[in-house]
Design a protein around this motif. Structure first.
Motif, PDB file in Angstrom:
ATOM      1  N   GLU A 196       0.471 -11.979   3.678  1.00 58.26           N
ATOM      2  CA  GLU A 196       0.492 -10.586   3.234  1.00 58.26           C
ATOM      3  C   GLU A 196       0.084 -10.496   1.767  1.00 58.26           C
ATOM      4  OE1 GLU A 196       1.269  -8.102   5.359  1.00 58.26           O
ATOM      5  OE2 GLU A 196       1.105  -6.479   3.914  1.00 58.26           O
ATOM      6  N   ASN A 199      -3.610 -10.675   1.581  1.00 60.58           N
ATOM      7  CA  ASN A 199      -4.096  -9.429   2.160  1.00 60.58           C
ATOM      8  C   ASN A 199      -3.938  -8.275   1.164  1.00 60.58           C
ATOM      9  OD1 ASN A 199      -4.581  -7.250   3.891  1.00 60.58           O
ATOM     10  ND2 ASN A 199      -2.468  -7.265   4.576  1.00 60.58           N
ATOM     11  N   ASP A 200      -2.763  -8.190   0.544  1.00 61.45           N
ATOM     12  CA  ASP A 200      -2.534  -7.124  -0.441  1.00 61.45           C
ATOM     13  C   ASP A 200      -3.501  -7.238  -1.620  1.00 61.45           C
ATOM     14  OD1 ASP A 200      -0.556  -5.901   0.977  1.00 61.45           O
ATOM     15  OD2 ASP A 200       1.105  -6.768  -0.136  1.00 61.45           O
ATOM     16  N   ALA A 201      -3.808  -8.481  -1.968  1.00 59.17           N
ATOM     17  CA  ALA A 201      -4.682  -8.694  -3.123  1.00 59.17           C
ATOM     18  C   ALA A 201      -6.133  -8.387  -2.807  1.00 59.17           C
ATOM     19  CB  ALA A 201      -4.543 -10.136  -3.608  1.00 59.17           C
ATOM     20  N   SER A 202      -6.576  -8.734  -1.610  1.00 58.90           N
ATOM     21  CA  SER A 202      -8.013  -8.673  -1.323  1.00 58.90           C
ATOM     22  C   SER A 202      -8.443  -7.424  -0.561  1.00 58.90           C
ATOM     23  CB  SER A 202      -8.428  -9.920  -0.532  1.00 58.90           C
ATOM     24  OG  SER A 202      -7.698  -9.999   0.679  1.00 58.90           O
ATOM     25  N   TYR A 203      -7.589  -6.889   0.287  1.00 52.81           N
ATOM     26  CA  TYR A 203      -7.993  -5.769   1.154  1.00 52.81           C
ATOM     27  C   TYR A 203      -8.315  -4.513   0.339  1.00 52.81           C
ATOM     28  CZ  TYR A 203      -8.247  -3.677   5.842  1.00 52.81           C
ATOM     29  OH  TYR A 203      -8.684  -3.105   7.012  1.00 52.81           O
ATOM     30  N   ILE A 204      -7.662  -4.389  -0.812  1.00 55.53           N
ATOM     31  CA  ILE A 204      -7.853  -3.198  -1.651  1.00 55.53           C
ATOM     32  C   ILE A 204      -9.267  -3.138  -2.244  1.00 55.53           C
ATOM     33  CG2 ILE A 204      -7.064  -4.201  -3.842  1.00 55.53           C
ATOM     34  CD1 ILE A 204      -5.554  -1.581  -4.346  1.00 55.53           C
ATOM     35  N   ASP A 205      -9.969  -4.283  -2.240  1.00 59.91           N
ATOM     36  CA  ASP A 205     -11.312  -4.315  -2.846  1.00 59.91           C
ATOM     37  C   ASP A 205     -12.295  -3.376  -2.170  1.00 59.91           C
ATOM     38  OD1 ASP A 205     -11.019  -6.016  -5.008  1.00 59.91           O
ATOM     39  OD2 ASP A 205     -11.233  -7.817  -3.786  1.00 59.91           O
ATOM     40  N   TYR A 220      -5.489  -1.203 -13.169  1.00 60.55           N
ATOM     41  CA  TYR A 220      -4.733  -0.705 -12.016  1.00 60.55           C
ATOM     42  C   TYR A 220      -4.786  -1.721 -10.872  1.00 60.55           C
ATOM     43  CZ  TYR A 220      -3.279   2.322  -8.182  1.00 60.55           C
ATOM     44  OH  TYR A 220      -2.627   2.852  -7.088  1.00 60.55           O
ATOM     45  N   SER A 223      -2.585  -4.609 -11.473  1.00 62.34           N
ATOM     46  CA  SER A 223      -1.153  -4.341 -11.258  1.00 62.34           C
ATOM     47  C   SER A 223      -0.802  -4.464  -9.780  1.00 62.34           C
ATOM     48  CB  SER A 223      -0.786  -2.950 -11.777  1.00 62.34           C
ATOM     49  OG  SER A 223      -1.299  -1.945 -10.925  1.00 62.34           O
ATOM     50  N   MET A 224      -1.780  -4.237  -8.909  1.00 68.82           N
ATOM     51  CA  MET A 224      -1.538  -4.376  -7.476  1.00 68.82           C
ATOM     52  C   MET A 224      -1.376  -5.848  -7.082  1.00 68.82           C
ATOM     53  SD  MET A 224      -1.533  -1.363  -6.149  1.00 68.82           S
ATOM     54  CE  MET A 224      -1.025  -0.392  -7.558  1.00 68.82           C
ATOM     55  N   LEU A 225      -1.962  -6.736  -7.889  1.00 72.43           N
ATOM     56  CA  LEU A 225      -1.918  -8.161  -7.575  1.00 72.43           C
ATOM     57  C   LEU A 225      -0.672  -8.842  -8.109  1.00 72.43           C
ATOM     58  CD1 LEU A 225      -5.544  -9.226  -8.602  1.00 72.43           C
ATOM     59  CD2 LEU A 225      -4.784  -8.231  -6.463  1.00 72.43           C
ATOM     60  N   SER A 227       2.501  -7.888  -8.762  1.00 69.90           N
ATOM     61  CA  SER A 227       3.871  -7.412  -8.617  1.00 69.90           C
ATOM     62  C   SER A 227       4.796  -8.452  -7.997  1.00 69.90           C
ATOM     63  CB  SER A 227       3.900  -6.140  -7.785  1.00 69.90           C
ATOM     64  OG  SER A 227       3.464  -6.405  -6.477  1.00 69.90           O
ATOM     65  N   LYS A 228       4.245  -9.395  -7.250  1.00 68.70           N
ATOM     66  CA  LYS A 228       5.121 -10.345  -6.552  1.00 68.70           C
ATOM     67  C   LYS A 228       4.400 -11.668  -6.339  1.00 68.70           C
ATOM     68  CE  LYS A 228       8.316 -10.412  -2.679  1.00 68.70           C
ATOM     69  NZ  LYS A 228       8.726  -9.793  -1.419  1.00 68.70           N
TER      70      LYS A 228
ATOM     71  N   TYR B  46     -12.566  -9.062   3.342  1.00 70.11           N
ATOM     72  CA  TYR B  46     -11.481  -8.554   2.478  1.00 70.11           C
ATOM     73  C   TYR B  46     -10.123  -9.034   2.997  1.00 70.11           C
ATOM     74  CZ  TYR B  46     -15.242  -5.303   1.304  1.00 70.11           C
ATOM     75  OH  TYR B  46     -16.448  -4.751   0.944  1.00 70.11           O
ATOM     76  N   GLY B  76      -1.188 -10.617   8.116  1.00 65.86           N
ATOM     77  CA  GLY B  76      -0.169 -10.403   7.080  1.00 65.86           C
ATOM     78  C   GLY B  76       1.180 -10.193   7.717  1.00 65.86           C
ATOM     79  N   GLY B  77       2.191 -10.095   6.892  1.00 65.01           N
ATOM     80  CA  GLY B  77       3.550  -9.945   7.393  1.00 65.01           C
ATOM     81  C   GLY B  77       3.758  -8.622   8.102  1.00 65.01           C
ATOM     82  N   TYR B 112      -4.452   1.378   3.431  1.00 61.25           N
ATOM     83  CA  TYR B 112      -3.923   0.191   2.741  1.00 61.25           C
ATOM     84  C   TYR B 112      -2.543   0.528   2.210  1.00 61.25           C
ATOM     85  CZ  TYR B 112      -3.357  -3.097  -1.194  1.00 61.25           C
ATOM     86  OH  TYR B 112      -2.884  -4.026  -2.075  1.00 61.25           O
ATOM     87  N   ASN B 114       0.862  -1.416   0.047  1.00 60.48           N
ATOM     88  CA  ASN B 114       1.691  -2.514  -0.439  1.00 60.48           C
ATOM     89  C   ASN B 114       2.956  -1.897  -1.046  1.00 60.48           C
ATOM     90  OD1 ASN B 114       1.004  -1.536  -2.958  1.00 60.48           O
ATOM     91  ND2 ASN B 114      -0.292  -3.254  -3.532  1.00 60.48           N
ATOM     92  N   LEU B 116       3.553  -0.909  -3.865  1.00 60.98           N
ATOM     93  CA  LEU B 116       3.327   0.015  -4.970  1.00 60.98           C
ATOM     94  C   LEU B 116       2.591   1.287  -4.586  1.00 60.98           C
ATOM     95  CD1 LEU B 116       2.206  -2.689  -7.558  1.00 60.98           C
ATOM     96  CD2 LEU B 116       4.479  -1.715  -7.287  1.00 60.98           C
TER      97      LEU B 116
END
Lengths: 337, 224
Positions: A196, A199-205, A220, A223-225, A227-228, B46, B76-77, B112, B114, B116
């Motif tokens: 995840e 996925n959170d890091a790359s899907y937003i691209d 911005y 900051s999405m990358l 956080s955790k 992606y 993903g989870g 999308y 997450n 945030l």
């Protein structure tokens, strides 16, 4: 019929209002990320070496000065604010967001990369100027307290200006020699392809993309990358807290470091005073063996493992801060008197 | 969140229960009398993604127009928080012996989420493919643009704790865009095509790259 038409018209107008994008652009100041000190005069700031830095200081003016150095590069000092407790113990505590970081003024990427290794030197000169800005008497002692990248910066500065530094408090610098830095970054950011986090890091691209110096967009997205991180424990045990990331300086200084194989341990052999070094129990990329390896360059060092927390928790976790980190720092500062 | 989860379930159910699904990567020469296609695929785009698609062939003069629908989601989870749907068509504009040049245009809705922020986006994907197509195999090259036109932002309390004045709502102008280009190939037998494609992704400024600066996909088409 008229009623229906009116209702339809009303709904249509409401839809248009809801879809209105007035003033909502990705690059608009303050839309997605906080304004910087040059955009918002209400923020506490200082002008150093021609750049406006977000900065504040607490505690008695002439007391021993403790300068808190945040991580990143590109993070900010918000998560270091527990260090204000040192002001209540009689110390002058100085916070500042480094250039291009947090709420400090942004610079184009070329302002770093065109300088080569001198870009790192400018970070040292900036720190020196911040110290001079807040220093109220020539013999005022200075202690550096650096976390992560801030600990690398503090070490490099101390190697360059050993006579200016009375004490050194460090929290998990990734490495001091460039190979150690890259090894640590690989270990601490090794995401599984199906995770995840990746996925959170790359899907937003595919939703947002920014050009080289579009700071609002790039900060911005960063900051999405950040956080955790389940490996280092950032955001896992304590909520991560920041004002704004600095994506361009992070990218630029890594490029500079990679190209020049920057060495933050240069000159440290001249610094004979004891160093207080913290590392965390829950940072899987920072085992005891890594702490021993990184601290080998300091002539005199006291390593302290902080239980139950990850990379940021050394300072951000209230229990760790009050029971372990702060008492250790106060005891260390007493030895410097 | 719940409504998107329900939408996800609805779309998956729909696509899995209809008899045919579509292949974005396809062998024009093997289509012949088939009117419909089911397509499943997995790969890197992606993120690690999985998808299904459906196509219906409409005769437009002597050229087949394929009307397509596609749904994909990354691993993903939490599987229901991110997804992408595409609806559009592709048509071979030029045919010269076994060579064909085809264009594709698709509308996109994607989501999308997450800790945030939650993003919902309307976009378009246009591309052109030139290739050599035989009944048993094909090979070609594709280039296109994936443009995120309007994006809706809804930030979580966690992000608002960091920056309380952040704006929610629709953002314009176009919030993103990436060019992609690469190669594709495949073999065809009975009613099936096995396909493979891969290439690079480049941001619209032609300088920056996404975190995963490439795409790779294996797919299987079922024709009937």
């Amino acid at each position: 019929m008229i009623f229906k038409s009116n209702v339809s018209a009303l709904l249509f107008v409401l839809f248009l209002v809801a879809c209105s994008t007035k003033d909502r652009t990705l690059t608009g100041a303050g839309n997605l990320v906080a304004k910087t000190a040059d955009q918002d005069p209400g923020l506490p700031s200082i002008k150093v070496n021609n750049y406006i830095l977000h900065s504040e200081a607490y505690g008695p003016f002439g007391a021993t000065m403790i300068v808190a150095l945040h991580g990143g590069p590109g993070a900010d000092y918000r998560y270091l604010l527990p260090c204000k407790d040192l002001a209540a113990n009689g110390y002058r505590v100085v916070f500042y967001d480094q250039r291009g970081s947090g709420l400090s003024q942004r610079l184009p990427k070329k302002a770093y990369t065109e300088l080569g290794e001198k870009a790192i030197d400018q970070m040292y000169e900036e720190l020196k100027s911040v110290i001079e800005h807040y220093r109220t008497r020539p013999d005022q002692q200075v202690v550096l307290l650096g976390h992560s990248w801030g600990a690398m910066l503090a070490s490099g500065f101390t190697g360059k200006y050993p006579g200016l530094v009375r004490g050194l408090i460090l929290c998990e610098p990734g490495g001091l020699k460039w190979k150690d830095v890259t090894d640590y970054v690989k270990k601490s950011r090794s995401m599984k392809l199906w995770s995840e986090v990746l996925n959170d890091a790359s899907y937003i691209d595919q939703f947002i993309s920014g050009k080289e110096d579009q700071h609002e967009i790039l900060d911005y997205k960063m900051s999405m990358l950040s956080s955790k991180n389940d490996i280092t424990g950032e955001g896992s045990f304590d909520p991560a807290i920041s004002w704004r990331d600095g994506a361009v300086i992070m990218d630029a200084l890594f490029e500079v470091g990679e190209h020049n194989k920057s060495d933050f341990s240069a000159g440290l052999e001249q610094f004979k005073k004891p160093v207080l070094f913290f590392f965390s129990e829950k940072n899987k990329a920072y085992p005891e063996s890594w702490a021993q390896k990184i601290t080998a360059v300091y002539p005199s060092v006291n390593r302290v493992k902080v239980p139950g927390v990850g990379h940021d928790g050394i300072i951000t976790n209230p229990e760790a801060w009050t029971k372990t980190t702060l008492p250790q720092i106060l005891a260390y500062l007493n030895t410097l008197q | 969140m719940k409504k998107y989860a329900l939408l996800n379930i609805f779309i998956v159910t729909l696509l899995l229960t209809v008899t045919t699904l579509h292949a974005q990567t396809l062998n024009w020469s093997s289509l012949n009398k088939s009117k419909q296609l089911i397509h499943t695929f997995a790969g890197a785009e992606y993120g690690l993604v999985f998808g299904v698609g459906y196509s219906y062939k409409l005769p437009v003069n002597s050229f087949p127009l394929l009307v397509t629908a596609e749904y994909s989601f990354p691993s993903g989870g939490t599987l229901t928080d991110d997804f992408k749907t595409k609806i559009g068509g592709q048509i071979p504009l030029i045919k010269l012996d076994h060579f064909r040049f085809a264009v594709k245009a698709q509308g996109i809705f994607r989501r999308y989420e997450n800790d945030l922020v939650r993003l919902a986006n309307w976009g378009v994907d246009v591309s052109g493919t030139i290739g050599y197509y035989r009944p048993r195999w094909f090979a070609g090259a594709e280039a296109g643009l994936d443009k995120a036109i309007a994006t809706h932002f809804k930030h979580s309390n966690q992000y608002k704790n960091e920056y309380r004045d952040v704006k929610d709502g629709w953002f314009e102008p176009a919030t993103g865009g990436n060019f992609y280009y690469g190669l594709q190939t495949g073999i065809s037998f009975q009613r099936y095509d096995l396909t493979l494609k891969g290439g690079n992704v480049l941001a619209q400024d032609f300088k920056s790259k996404p975190i995963l600066p490439f795409f790779a996909q294996v797919g299987c088409n079922f024709r009937f």
